[in-house]
Design a protein around this motif. Structure first.
Motif, short mmCIF file in Angstrom:
data_model
loop_
_atom_site.label_atom_id
_atom_site.label_comp_id
_atom_site.label_asym_id
_atom_site.label_seq_id
_atom_site.Cartn_x
_atom_site.Cartn_y
_atom_site.Cartn_z
N ASP A 110 97.55 29.92 -58.52
CA ASP A 110 97.95 29.07 -59.53
C ASP A 110 97.52 29.96 -61.03
O ASP A 110 98.44 29.59 -61.93
N PRO A 114 96.54 20.63 -54.94
CA PRO A 114 96.09 19.09 -54.56
C PRO A 114 95.91 18.80 -53.26
O PRO A 114 95.00 18.19 -52.96
N LEU A 115 96.64 19.56 -52.24
CA LEU A 115 96.80 19.11 -50.95
C LEU A 115 95.47 19.87 -50.15
O LEU A 115 94.87 19.14 -49.48
N ARG A 120 99.90 15.10 -61.89
CA ARG A 120 100.34 15.98 -62.72
C ARG A 120 101.40 16.73 -62.33
O ARG A 120 102.68 17.00 -63.12
N VAL A 121 101.45 17.33 -61.39
CA VAL A 121 102.52 18.01 -60.54
C VAL A 121 103.85 17.01 -60.48
O VAL A 121 104.86 17.38 -60.69
N GLY A 122 103.51 15.63 -60.15
CA GLY A 122 104.81 14.85 -60.18
C GLY A 122 105.32 14.73 -61.49
O GLY A 122 106.51 14.43 -61.58
N TYR A 182 107.41 17.37 -62.22
CA TYR A 182 108.68 17.57 -61.39
C TYR A 182 109.76 16.57 -61.95
O TYR A 182 111.00 16.63 -61.96
N PRO A 202 103.19 24.14 -56.66
CA PRO A 202 102.46 23.35 -57.28
C PRO A 202 101.62 22.35 -56.62
O PRO A 202 100.53 21.87 -56.94
N LEU A 203 102.01 22.04 -55.53
CA LEU A 203 101.25 20.96 -54.64
C LEU A 203 100.31 21.40 -53.83
O LEU A 203 99.61 20.66 -52.97
N ARG A 204 100.17 22.61 -53.54
CA ARG A 204 99.23 23.30 -52.52
C ARG A 204 97.90 23.03 -53.06
O ARG A 204 96.94 22.83 -52.13
N ALA A 240 97.84 16.18 -58.13
CA ALA A 240 99.06 15.88 -57.68
C ALA A 240 100.01 15.04 -58.68
O ALA A 240 101.23 15.03 -58.54
N VAL A 298 106.07 23.16 -48.52
CA VAL A 298 105.61 22.43 -49.36
C VAL A 298 105.43 23.16 -50.79
O VAL A 298 105.12 24.33 -50.89
#
Length: 404
Positions: free
Chosen positions: A327, A280-281, A389-391, A394, A276-278, A387, A273
């Motif tokens: 982060d 949000p997860l 924002r991360v998308g 990317y 940056p997605l951790r 999530a 994973v």
């Protein structure tokens, strides 16, 4: 590296011990203020106002003192603030019983001057451990933070046996001793001002990714902040006042277990994973962990089930905080690290205060489960926003033609 090996590294154990001693009053002062106020003949409204004033001062002062630690040096900032906070706490019992307004101001000063031990500790971790060990170090920090909020009230309970002001006086002594010990350690004394280019008035808030992170933390704080109020409401509805303490304590026990698990075995979120997605997860996971607390009262009248649900709700919190610390370390602009960590505390406190207020209104209307439901929904929205924002980050290089 195993946890014991981490603690054997130079400067780690002394720094962690000193900072923990100095931070113990964070788990003491709110309860100590309430018990002091009640012992002085003040009503619960005045007691709550004193505790709120201290919390507001803490929310304002932590990032400001963190900025001072960044731009000057942490040692003198710690010493000055530790002395001011200790004096303010020790002065409160000396005020006349009728001087409630003055007491509120002094309590706010005590919060405002609370030494930024957490931001300074987290600022120093990257210089004490290798990059591969940083997650374990932050997880250990998060676990110890849970210990502080379990042990702190117990210390107050013992201190007030000597008098209503006992909790405040012990807290004053501990904040002074722990801060002086921390500031005197070589690793802190050697830390100079952070190197940075042009100073920005907004500090870490100039980074949009950090502002979004703080908003997510505030949402989580709002959900966690409902717990104490709703625990009392559930306990009252079942005619068992001791149930409230069991629920809150069970949540703390779950958080402590979660912190120890992450410290012993970092990487509970699979390595595949992206970093940056951790957050949000884990934000979404934490929201889902509160679902049993919202539905159990409607499904069963068993107190044990409610306490078990409270344990579950606490487990993901240290993993969430650990991911937030990583982060902040990654995203904070140069020269703003301590202040950036200070804003975590501010965001959580502001969210917790808002959650407590909303929970109080809904509990008074006989709908405590609604507060959990609203809080869970807000945190899930925050997780989706983080999530998204991360998308966007990317996808952005692909739109500019960058093949990375």
């Amino acid at each position: 590296m195993h946890l014991l090996a981490l603690l054997r590294r130079p400067d780690v154990a002394p720094l962690l011990s000193a900072a923990t001693l100095g931070r113990l009053p964070l788990g003491m002062v709110p309860l100590a203020l309430v018990l002091f106020a009640r012992g002085s003949g003040l009503d619960f409204g005045a007691a709550g106002t004193l505790a709120a004033a201290w919390s507001l001062g803490l929310a304002v002062g932590t990032p400001l003192l963190g900025r001072g630690a960044d731009r000057r040096r942490p040692a003198p900032v710690l010493l000055a603030s530790g002395l001011a906070a200790a004096v303010a706490l020790a002065v409160l019992p000396l005020l006349p019983a009728h001087a409630t307004g003055v007491a509120v101001v002094v309590a706010a000063v005590a919060g405002l001057a609370t030494p930024p031990l957490e931001p300074v500790l987290r600022m120093l971790w990257p210089s004490l451990v290798d990059a591969a060990e940083l997650e374990r170090a932050y997880a250990l920090d998060a676990a110890i933070q849970e210990v502080i909020f379990v042990v702190g009230p117990l210390v107050v309970a013992l201190a007030v046996l000597a008098g209503a002001d006992g909790g405040l006086l012990v807290a004053a002594a501990l904040v002074l001793a722990g801060t002086a010990w921390t500031a005197g350690l070589g690793v802190v004394r050697r830390r100079g001002p952070a190197e940075a280019g042009a100073r920005h008035w907004a500090g870490p808030l100039q980074a949009p990714a950090l502002v979004a992170l703080y908003a997510g933390i505030a949402a989580v704080g709002a959900l966690v902040g409902t717990l104490a109020v709703l625990a009392a409401a559930y306990a009252e509805s079942r005619g068992s006042q001791g149930l409230a303490a069991l629920i809150v304590g069970a949540n703390g026990a779950g958080a402590l277990a979660g912190g120890v698990a992450v410290a012993v075995r970092p990487g509970l979120v699979p390595r595949r994973v992206p970093a940056p997605l951790r957050v949000p997860l884990l934000t979404g996971t934490l929201a889902l962990a509160f679902v049993p607390l919202a539905v159990v009262p409607a499904l069963t009248g068993a107190d044990a089930a409610l306490v078990g649900a409270a344990v579950v709700s606490g487990v993901p919190l240290p993993a969430f905080l650990t991911a937030c610390y990583l982060d902040v370390d990654r995203l904070a602009p140069a020269g703003t690290v301590a202040e950036a960590f200070g804003w975590i505390i501010t965001a959580f406190l502001l969210g917790s205060s808002a959650g407590s207020a909303v929970a109080g209104v809904l509990a008074r209307q006989g709908r405590p489960a609604w507060a959990f439901a609203i809080g869970i929904a807000v945190v899930l929205v925050a997780a989706a926003g983080l999530a998204a924002r991360v998308g966007v980050r990317y996808r952005a290089p692909l739109r500019t033609g960058d093949g990375s």
